[in-house]
Design an enzyme around this catalytic site. Structure first.
Site, mmCIF file in Angstrom:
data_model
loop_
_atom_site.group_PDB
_atom_site.id
_atom_site.type_symbol
_atom_site.label_atom_id
_atom_site.label_comp_id
_atom_site.label_asym_id
_atom_site.label_seq_id
_atom_site.Cartn_x
_atom_site.Cartn_y
_atom_site.Cartn_z
ATOM 1 N NE ARG A 100 36.504 43.800 35.895
ATOM 2 C CZ ARG A 100 37.883 43.605 35.595
ATOM 3 N NH1 ARG A 100 37.788 42.275 36.004
ATOM 4 N NH2 ARG A 100 38.499 44.044 36.524
ATOM 5 C CG HIS A 174 41.836 35.802 35.306
ATOM 6 N ND1 HIS A 174 40.635 37.320 35.852
ATOM 7 C CD2 HIS A 174 41.312 36.246 33.427
ATOM 8 C CE1 HIS A 174 40.209 38.221 35.089
ATOM 9 N NE2 HIS A 174 40.409 37.451 33.636
ATOM 10 C CB CYS A 278 43.102 40.874 41.288
ATOM 11 S SG CYS A 278 42.729 38.939 40.489
#
Length: 285
Positions: A100, A174, A278
Site C-alpha cells: 500500500r 484499525h 474506509c
C-alpha cells in the site's frame, strides 16, 4: 442499562469528503484477517455500491471530490487511510504494508495539486483508519498498524491532544473498524462536552475501555455482531449516520438516540476489510 443520550435529535452539518473510485479494486494479497485471495471480488457490484454511497452523501448536502485511481493499487479506494486533514493541514500516511505504500504518493500529489502542504508521517501511520478527530481531541488507535510514535507526531503537527487507544482484536485492525465519532453534543448530555462515539468495547485493551467509559459515558455500545457487520465503519455528520444495513442492532440504537440512520450497503468491500468510513476521507477546514 445503557445510559440515554440527549433528548433532542442532534443536528448535522455539511461535510466535504474525498473518495477514490474502485476501478481497480480487488483482493490480490492478504494484509488483514478479512482478506482471502481465493475469494473473487465482484468489481461491477463494488463500483455500484461505491456510487450509491457517493449519491447518499450528495443527497444529504455533502460535497464529494474524487482522486483518480491508479492501476496496481487495489486498496486505493480506501481513501480514509491516506491522511488526516484538519484545519487545512494534511498529515499524510506511511503505510505498514509494502503493497500500500505507493498510495501515499498518489494522494500526496492530489493534495498538493489542490494547494495543500502535506506532511508525511515519519512513523507508520494509516490516516483516518487510526486517527479519529473527536471534538478537541484526536482519538488514535495502535496495536496493529499505526505506531505510537505517530500519535506524538500528530499531536505536534496539529497542536491537539491525542488520546491513544490500544486495539487487541486483529479483526478490528484499525480504529475505524471499532469506533466512530457521532458528533458534538450539549455538555449536559455527558462526556464533558467532547461529543459522543459509538464503539465495540471488546476490541480494546482494558485500559482503553476505561478511558472510553470516562470520556463517553453516554456512548452507543455496539455488539460483536454489529462490529463484524462493519457497523462501526460508519460516517456521521452529527445527525445522519451512513451505516451498514447489516448492523441491525446498531441501526436501531442510533435511531433510539435521535440519529437518522442512512443504510448504505458496501458489503463487497468487506472482502478487503473495508466499509463506508474506509472509503471516505473528510477534509476539515
Amino acid at each position: 442499562m445503557e445510559p440515554v443520550g440527549p433528548a433532542a435529535p442532534p443536528s448535522g452539518r455539511s461535510r466535504r469528503y474525498v473518495m477514490c473510485e474502485p476501478r481497480y479494486f480487488d483482493v490480490r494479497y492478504a494484509i488483514n484477517p478479512w482478506m482471502d485471495v481465493r475469494t473473487p471480488v465482484d468489481v461491477p457490484l463494488a463500483r455500484e455500491q461505491w456510487r450509491a454511497l457517493v449519491e447518499a452523501y450528495r443527497a444529504h448536502g455533502h460535497t464529494v471530490e474524487t482522486v483518480a485511481p491508479v492501476p496496481g493499487l487495489p486498496d486505493m479506494v480506501f481513501a480514509a487511510n491516506a491522511a488526516l486533514v484538519s484545519g487545512g493541514r494534511v498529515f499524510g500516511s506511511s503505510f505498514h504494508a509494502a503493497e500500500r505504500r505507493p498510495e501515499s504518493a498518489a494522494y500526496e500529489a492530489w493534495f498538493k495539486a489542490a494547494g495543500y502542504e502535506v506532511h508525511r508521517s515519519a512513523a507508520v501511520c494509516e490516516g483516518e483508519g487510526d486517527l479519529v478527530p473527536a471534538g478537541r481531541f484526536v482519538l488514535a488507535g495502535t496495536g496493529f498498524r499505526t505506531e505510537r510514535a505517530a500519535h506524538r507526531e500528530v499531536q505536534e503537527f496539529l497542536g491537539r491532544p491525542v488520546i491513544g487507544l490500544e486495539l487487541t482484536d486483529p479483526r478490528f485492525y484499525h480504529l475505524d473498524t471499532a469506533l466512530f465519532f457521532l458528533g458534538e453534543e450539549d455538555p449536559a448530555a455527558g462526556g464533558g462536552g467532547e461529543g459522543n462515539v459509538a464503539y465495540y468495547p471488546a476490541a480494546f485493551s482494558p485500559g482503553s475501555r476505561e478511558v472510553l467509559r470516562w470520556l463517553y459515558p453516554h456512548a452507543v455500545i455496539a455488539t460483536e455482531e454489529d462490529a463484524l457487520a462493519f457497523g462501526l465503519n460508519s460516517v456521521s455528520d452529527g445527525r445522519n449516520v451512513f451505516v451498514a444495513p447489516q448492523a441491525r442492532g446498531l441501526v436501531d440504537r442510533l435511531a433510539d438516540r435521535g440519529y437518522v440512520p442512512v443504510p448504505v450497503d458496501l458489503s463487497e468491500f468487506r472482502k478487503a476489510g473495508g466499509g463506508i468510513k474506509c472509503c471516505t476521507l473528510e477534509i476539515r477546514s
